[in-house]
Structures are given as structure tokens and as C-alpha cells.
Design an enzyme around this catalytic site. Structure first.
Site, mmCIF file in Angstrom:
data_model
loop_
_atom_site.group_PDB
_atom_site.id
_atom_site.type_symbol
_atom_site.label_atom_id
_atom_site.label_comp_id
_atom_site.label_asym_id
_atom_site.label_seq_id
_atom_site.Cartn_x
_atom_site.Cartn_y
_atom_site.Cartn_z
ATOM 1 N N GLY A 12 0.497 -1.325 0.018
ATOM 2 C CA GLY A 12 -0.263 0.056 0.099
ATOM 3 C C GLY A 12 0.845 1.334 0.053
ATOM 4 O O GLY A 12 2.053 1.302 0.200
ATOM 5 N N ASP A 13 0.221 2.373 -0.099
ATOM 6 C CA ASP A 13 1.283 3.580 -0.397
ATOM 7 C C ASP A 13 1.437 4.108 -1.584
ATOM 8 O O ASP A 13 2.953 4.621 -0.937
ATOM 9 C CB ASP A 13 1.301 3.787 0.722
ATOM 10 C CG ASP A 13 0.616 3.595 2.307
ATOM 11 O OD1 ASP A 13 -1.154 4.680 2.331
ATOM 12 O OD2 ASP A 13 1.019 2.790 3.396
ATOM 13 N N HIS A 41 -5.311 7.866 -0.167
ATOM 14 C CA HIS A 41 -5.252 8.238 -1.357
ATOM 15 C C HIS A 41 -4.713 10.163 -1.404
ATOM 16 O O HIS A 41 -5.778 11.020 -0.877
ATOM 17 C CB HIS A 41 -6.501 8.202 -2.706
ATOM 18 C CG HIS A 41 -6.551 7.559 -3.025
ATOM 19 N ND1 HIS A 41 -5.855 6.059 -3.420
ATOM 20 C CD2 HIS A 41 -7.849 7.084 -2.974
ATOM 21 C CE1 HIS A 41 -6.915 5.088 -2.799
ATOM 22 N NE2 HIS A 41 -7.772 6.037 -2.972
ATOM 23 N N LYS A 329 7.904 8.075 -6.812
ATOM 24 C CA LYS A 329 9.007 8.355 -5.426
ATOM 25 C C LYS A 329 10.756 8.310 -5.919
ATOM 26 O O LYS A 329 11.298 7.920 -4.954
ATOM 27 C CB LYS A 329 8.867 7.648 -4.307
ATOM 28 C CG LYS A 329 7.258 8.683 -4.616
ATOM 29 C CD LYS A 329 6.387 8.541 -2.817
ATOM 30 C CE LYS A 329 6.645 9.593 -1.996
ATOM 31 N NZ LYS A 329 6.087 8.996 -0.815
HETATM 32 P P1 IMP Z 1 -8.000 -2.441 8.059
HETATM 33 O O1 IMP Z 1 -7.481 -2.270 5.709
HETATM 34 O O2 IMP Z 1 -7.998 -1.122 8.107
HETATM 35 O O3 IMP Z 1 -8.612 -3.924 8.669
HETATM 36 O O4 IMP Z 1 -6.002 -2.989 8.344
HETATM 37 C C1 IMP Z 1 -4.906 -3.897 8.390
HETATM 38 C C2 IMP Z 1 -4.173 -3.930 7.926
HETATM 39 O O5 IMP Z 1 -3.824 -3.213 5.953
HETATM 40 C C3 IMP Z 1 -3.021 -2.485 9.046
HETATM 41 O O6 IMP Z 1 -1.932 -3.417 8.989
HETATM 42 C C4 IMP Z 1 -2.960 -1.636 7.447
HETATM 43 O O7 IMP Z 1 -1.863 -0.822 8.185
HETATM 44 C C5 IMP Z 1 -2.839 -2.000 6.690
HETATM 45 N N1 IMP Z 1 -3.755 -1.216 5.745
HETATM 46 C C6 IMP Z 1 -4.817 -0.709 5.751
HETATM 47 N N2 IMP Z 1 -4.875 0.018 4.203
HETATM 48 C C7 IMP Z 1 -3.770 0.633 3.939
HETATM 49 C C8 IMP Z 1 -3.398 1.413 3.318
HETATM 50 O O8 IMP Z 1 -4.842 2.147 3.066
HETATM 51 N N3 IMP Z 1 -2.041 1.763 2.850
HETATM 52 C C9 IMP Z 1 -1.376 0.819 3.706
HETATM 53 N N4 IMP Z 1 -1.663 0.139 4.693
HETATM 54 C C10 IMP Z 1 -2.486 -0.281 4.850
#
Ligand code: IMP
Length: 419
Positions: A12-13, A41, A329
């Protein structure tokens, strides 16, 4: 290509928002197919910074923006972002929401928070937005869908049934206040009026658009390694983040997808707990975080930073069927004289592999094997990359056998080199 999936190839990110924003300029429809307001985002366009959680990134450019059945929706966040669009001069009628998407209800958020507290040192490090509990109720067939708000009687009945069970959990298991029916039912009846204009059959809409030869962009949220089936379970999110999820999340067949763009940062970040072989130890990690602005869009949490991991990225190429890569990046790495890239893992017992370990214990104990490349220490402004930066990109292409078609050289919409 008429229909393209853009998918995060790491944790992610990766900067998907920026790439989607760029491609959205030439798209007719942009869709989100999974996840909810856990996805942050950041898009910098025309000097303005947008931070979106629930909407597809395409809204920023005024493109028709679909939230598909595979998504989970926080009604308040959705409506706040609708207001934001209006404030910034974008007509919110471009947003189309599937009635089959599930609603994140207040008990989902409370349970997510309480269950993370209860797990203590074993916690996942979720965004605490209620994502996991909402998908769990969907799978248990006791969820509340967006279309349920259209009928106040059904809505009240469903909330009543859910609360009868959830309040027992909240009070007895998690020791928190129960949720009151009347106030909640009234609040959601209020949302109904405001959600109604955005509802449509999004599967039909997207399929028609593809048949008519329109450009459709399917935007993944989060990243491949957070996929519920193929990611680093249990440190994952609760939906299919891989490109295949676009078909089920929107309701189109796999034969409708033409290409898959994988977005990867030139290094790696991870939020929350879980193994991370190339995580940097020492001050370089803080340096990278500061230079890359690596703080969560949704939670503001510090992101863990590491060197580029080609073992994990090779796995992402396979899981998504990636046809080209956007490497974002790259400018951040200019601060480092030497840039290590992980090309293989050393497993317990000393064996080396360049494939992602199938067994979690192997991944937990995997040690990165690095090839150290020269840095470039100059800004990435012009049409051409400095030699060492170009070699870095070519190294990635060679080891993955996939073209890097875009290189991110800064935060602005224009700061992308098309190769
Ligand atoms: P949840 O999606 O809130 O249940 O989180 C589950 C895992 O996914 C955790 O480790 C979060 O940090 C990660 N996570 C959820 N959404 C993102 C995102 O947009 N970017 C990075 N990590 C994410």
C-alpha cells in the site's frame, strides 16, 4: 487499452493516487473495487492537495467515479467527501455507488478498535475504521448493504437484529457502551435521503462502458501484500486487493480486462505490524521517512521504510499479471550515495530463493540478499534520468522482466516521466 487495472504492488501507499489521477485524465470511468475509508490517497493537482479515503482518485479530475459492490462504505465519510467535491467546484453527480456495497456501521468501528486493544502486542495495527468487522459480517450474511437504506422499514429491522447481537459483544466481551437503536436508526434514515441520488447498478454501468469502447480504469486500494488470500496474513486487510478483485468487486468478467499496471515505490513502506525483510535499521530509515513524507494519510502513523524488495515485487507481478510498472518516488532515493536492492532471500538453513516464500515462517525469518547500486545525488527534473537512476530502473525491469513505463520524480501531477 479500454480497461486497465491499476494495482498497488507492495504494502500500500505506493503512490497509486497520483498514477490513477494521471491516467484518469484520459479515462471515461474510474472505479474502486474493494476496501473502504482505510485507503488514503494523496493527490497533488493544480497546486491543491487532496486527501481522499472513500472516493476513487478519479473524482479529482471530474471523471465518472464508481464505488463497486466489493467496497465497504462509511456513509458519513462518503457524504463528507461529496461535500468536499462540491466545495472545490466538482459536481458530485459524477459519483456512482453500488447498492450492493456494504455499510460500515458504528459497531464495526467500535469492534475494530476494541478488538485491536484486546489483542495488545498481537494486534494487526489496523486503521481502526471498521473494515475487518464489516467484511466479516458480509461473509456471515448479516451485513447491511447500501441498498438497505432505501427502505426505512427494512433498515430499522436490520439494525435492530444486528444490535441485539452486537450490543452483547460490545458490553460483555469488549466492556464498552452499547449502541442505542433509536438514535442510530434516525441517523441512517437521514443518510438515506442523501445517498439515494448516487445509487446505480454499477456492474451494468461499467460493462456497458467497456462494450462501448470507453476507457475504464479500475483502481485497487492498498497493496498486493495486504490481500486477504495472497498477502502476509494475518497482517493484511480484509478484501482482495489483487487485480483479480477488480472483476468480482465491480461485477465484470476477467475477459473484460486488457492490462494491469502495477504501482511500486522505488523503495518499500509498510504501515502496521508484520514481517518486513528489507526494513532499514538505523537513521537512514528516519531520513527516508522524512524525505518521502512517509506518514499515513488516514491515520497519520509513521510508515516503516525499507529498500526495494524485488522478491516481493516479482510475486506481485505474478499475482496480478502485471503488464507494466509505474515506479514512483524515485526522487527520494537521490539522498543516498549507494542504493541496496533486495534480489533474493536467504532462508533458515542458508538456502537462497528469488521467489516469495509460501510458508509464513520462512517469510518471517527471511534475510534480504542485496545488490548495491550507485546513487545519483541529483534532482530528477528533466526529460532524461541521470545515468545511475536510469540503471536503477533498468535493473528493476531486467530482474522482473516487465517494462517500467512511468517513473515518479516528484509529488506534482506533472512530475512523472513517461518512458
Ligand atoms: P485494515 O484494512 O484497517 O483492517 O488494516 C489491516 C492492515 O492493512 C493494517 O496493517 C493496515 O496498516 C493496513 N492497511 C490498510 N489500508 C492501508 C493503506 O491504504 N495503506 C497501507 N496500509 C494499509
Amino acid at each position: 487499452m479500454p480497461s486497465t487495472v491499476v494495482v498497488g504492488a507492495q504494502w500500500g501507499d505506493e503512490g497509486k493516487g497520483k498514477i490513477v489521477d494521471l491516467l484518469a485524465q484520459e479515462s471515461d470511468v474510474v472505479c474502486r473495487y474493494q476496501g473502504g475509508p482505510n485507503a488514503g490517497h494523496t493527490i497533488v493537482a493544480g497546486g491543491a492537495t487532496w486527501k481522499l479515503r472513500q472516493m476513487p482518485s478519479g473524482v479529482v479530475s471530474g471523471t465518472t467515479s464508481v464505488i463497486g459492490a466489493g467496497c465497504v462504505v462509511d456513509a458519513q465519510v462518503f457524504l463528507d467527501e461529496i461535500d468536499l467535491l462540491r466545495e472545490r467546484g466538482i459536481d458530485p453527480s459524477i459519483v456512482v455507488l453500488s447498492g450492493n456495497a456494504h455499510l460500515i456501521m458504528p459497531w464495526h468501528v467500535t469492534i475494530d478498535q476494541a478488538s485491536e486493544r484486546r489483542l495488545g502486542s498481537l494486534q494487526i495495527g489496523t486503521t481502526r475504521r471498521g473494515i475487518g468487522p464489516t467484511y466479516a459480517d458480509k461473509a456471515s450474511r448479516i451485513g447491511i448493504r447500501v441498498q438497505d437504506v432505501l427502505d426505512p422499514k427494512i433498515l430499522r429491522q436490520k439494525i435492530e437484529v444486528a444490535l441485539a447481537e452486537k450490543n452483547v459483544w460490545l458490553e460483555r466481551v469488549y466492556g464498552v457502551e452499547p449502541i442505542e437503536l433509536e438514535e442510530l436508526a434516525a441517523r441512517y434514515e437521514g443518510y438515506a435521503q442523501r445517498l439515494r441520488p448516487y445509487l446505480a447498478d454499477t456492474s451494468l454501468l461499467v460493462d456497458r462502458a467497456i462494450r462501448e469502447g470507453k476507457q475504464v480504469l479500475l483502481e485497487g486500494a492498498h497493496g498486493t501484500l495486504l490481500d486477504i488470500d495472497h498477502g502476509t496474513y494475518p497482517f493484511v486487510t480484509s478484501s482482495p486487493t489483487v487485480a483479480g478483485g477488480a472483476c468480482t468487486g465491480i461485477g465484470i468478467g476477467p475477459t473484460r480486462i486488457d492490462s494491469v499496471i502495477g504501482v511500486a515505490k522505488a523503495y518499500v513502506t509498510r504501515v502496521g505490524a508484520g514481517p518486513f525483510p528489507t526494513e532499514i535499521e538505523g537513521p537512514d530509515q528516519d531520513r527516508m521517512r522524512e524525505l518521502g513524507g512517509e506518514f499515513g494519510t488516514v491515520t497519520g502513523r509513521e510508515r516503516r521504510c525499507g529498500w526495494l524488495d524485488l522478491v516481493a515485487l516479482r510475486c506481485a507481478v505474478r499475482l496480478n499479471g502485471i503488464t507494466s510498472i509505474a515506479l514512483t518516488k524515485l526522487d527520494v532515493l537521490a539522498a543516498f550515495d549507494r542504493v541496496p536492492v533486495c534480489t533474493a532471500y536467504e532462508l533458515r538453513g542458508g538456502a537462497r530463493t528469488d521467489e516469495f516464500p509460501e510458508h509464513q515462517s520462512d517469510f518471517h525469518s527471511a534475510r534480504p540478499v542485496y545488490e548495491v547500486l550507485d546513487g545519483w545525488s541529483s534532482e530528477l527534473g528533466g526529460e532524461e534520468l541521470p545515468d545511475a537512476a536510469r540503471r536503477y530502473v533498468e535493473f528493476v525491469e531486467k530482474l522482473l522482466d516487465v517494462e517500467v513505463s512511468w517513473v515518479g520524480t516528484g509529488a506534482e501531477r506533472e512530475q512523472v516521466l513517461v518512458r
